[in-house]
Design an enzyme around this catalytic site. Structure first.
Site, PDB file in Angstrom:
ATOM      1  N   LYS A  13      -9.895  -9.978  10.181  1.00 44.74           N
ATOM      2  CA  LYS A  13      -9.998 -11.380   9.742  1.00 44.74           C
ATOM      3  C   LYS A  13     -10.080 -12.324  10.939  1.00 44.74           C
ATOM      4  CE  LYS A  13      -6.104 -11.432   7.351  1.00 44.74           C
ATOM      5  NZ  LYS A  13      -5.575 -10.083   7.572  1.00 44.74           N
ATOM      6  N   ARG A 127      -4.315  -2.329  19.412  1.00 49.92           N
ATOM      7  CA  ARG A 127      -4.852  -3.646  19.748  1.00 49.92           C
ATOM      8  C   ARG A 127      -3.988  -4.455  20.715  1.00 49.92           C
ATOM      9  NH1 ARG A 127      -4.889  -7.117  14.074  1.00 49.92           N
ATOM     10  NH2 ARG A 127      -2.642  -7.288  13.849  1.00 49.92           N
ATOM     11  N   ARG A 161       1.394  -7.573  20.252  1.00 53.63           N
ATOM     12  CA  ARG A 161       2.236  -8.214  19.239  1.00 53.63           C
ATOM     13  C   ARG A 161       3.430  -7.336  18.894  1.00 53.63           C
ATOM     14  NH1 ARG A 161      -1.667 -10.486  14.513  1.00 53.63           N
ATOM     15  NH2 ARG A 161       0.222  -9.987  13.333  1.00 53.63           N
ATOM     16  N   ARG A 172       4.125  -4.002   6.815  1.00 53.50           N
ATOM     17  CA  ARG A 172       3.143  -5.075   6.581  1.00 53.50           C
ATOM     18  C   ARG A 172       2.103  -4.653   5.543  1.00 53.50           C
ATOM     19  NH1 ARG A 172       1.114  -6.170  12.425  1.00 53.50           N
ATOM     20  NH2 ARG A 172      -0.258  -7.691  11.468  1.00 53.50           N
TER      21      ARG A 172
END
Ligand code: AMP
Length: 221
Positions: A13, A127, A161, A172
């Site tokens: 996204k 990531r 993160r 999540r």
């Protein structure tokens, strides 16, 4: 043109929102980015938010709705916006409907990025982001051309993160399926939901989104 990008964590996204922002001059509104700014502060609310994010759960609707309500009235969204990571619950979607009605605006499209859970886990695990210019990379799927150096700005500092740790990612995903997936029928019923295969390469997904927006050419005029 006002768009929502909907999909599980790691679906791409943020990447597609960035491209939409660059190509169409839309403003990207990411509640995740806003919250990451909030948790840099040192106060009881930011600490509570950080704990919720690190547990892979959702920040309470009232906090999020207030954050978006403040942002969405600002003048820069007049040419359109892309919502990335909001809404995440039906209550948030309903609150958004009320906000937009008051502003005499409407949603043009809700674009769902479809990616299966196994691929998401692989994507998220690798990531990282440039600490200086915020461009996103992935260790195996999309590394910088020169290891350890940002393609865009040359910085050698990167951030990871906290909530991308494996145990948080599982939570999540569970949260997405339980609380956010019900938004799919919600927008389907309104006739504005379109779905794109998010398993493909970034360029192909971008191409599919463009085709989709072209086919609804009134969105591009
Ligand atoms: P994201 O960067 O969109 O993946 O968001 C990171 C985390 O921020 C999520 O896992 C949630 O804990 C929190 N968050 C972001 N957006 C929302 C939202 N719309 N509602 C509730 N929590 C959110």
């Amino acid at each position: 043109m006002n768009i929502i990008l909907l999909g599980p964590p790691g679906a791409g996204k943020g990447t597609q929102a960035q491209l939409l922002q660059e190509k169409f001059g839309l403003i990207k509104l990411s509640t995740g980015d806003m919250l990451r700014e909030v948790i840099k502060q040192d106060n009881p609310l930011s600490k509570r938010i950080k704990d919720i994010m690190n547990a892979g759960q959702l920040v309470p609707d009232d906090v999020i709705i207030a954050m978006i309500a403040d942002r969405i009235v600002q003048g820069d969204i007049q040419n359109g916006f892309i919502l990335d990571g909001f809404p995440r619950t039906v209550a948030q979607a309903e609150a958004l409907d009320v906000m937009l009605r008051r502003l005499d605006k409407k949603l043009d499209a809700v674009i769902e990025l479809q990616v299966d859970d196994a691929a998401l886990i692989q994507r998220i695990a690798g990531r990282f982001t440039c600490a200086k210019c915020n461009v996103g990379y992935n260790k195996t799927l999309n590394p910088p051309a020169q290891e350890g150096v940002c393609d865009q700005c040359g910085s050698t500092e990167f951030t990871f993160r906290d909530d991308d740790k494996a145990e948080t990612v599982a939570s999540r995903l569970k949260t997405y399926h339980a609380q956010t997936a019900p938004l799919l029928p919600y927008y389907q019923e309104k006739g504005i939901l379109v779905s794109v295969d998010g398993m493909k390469e970034v360029d192909e997904v971008w191409h599919a989104i463009n085709e989709l927006l072209q086919s609804q050419s009134n969105l591009l005029t």
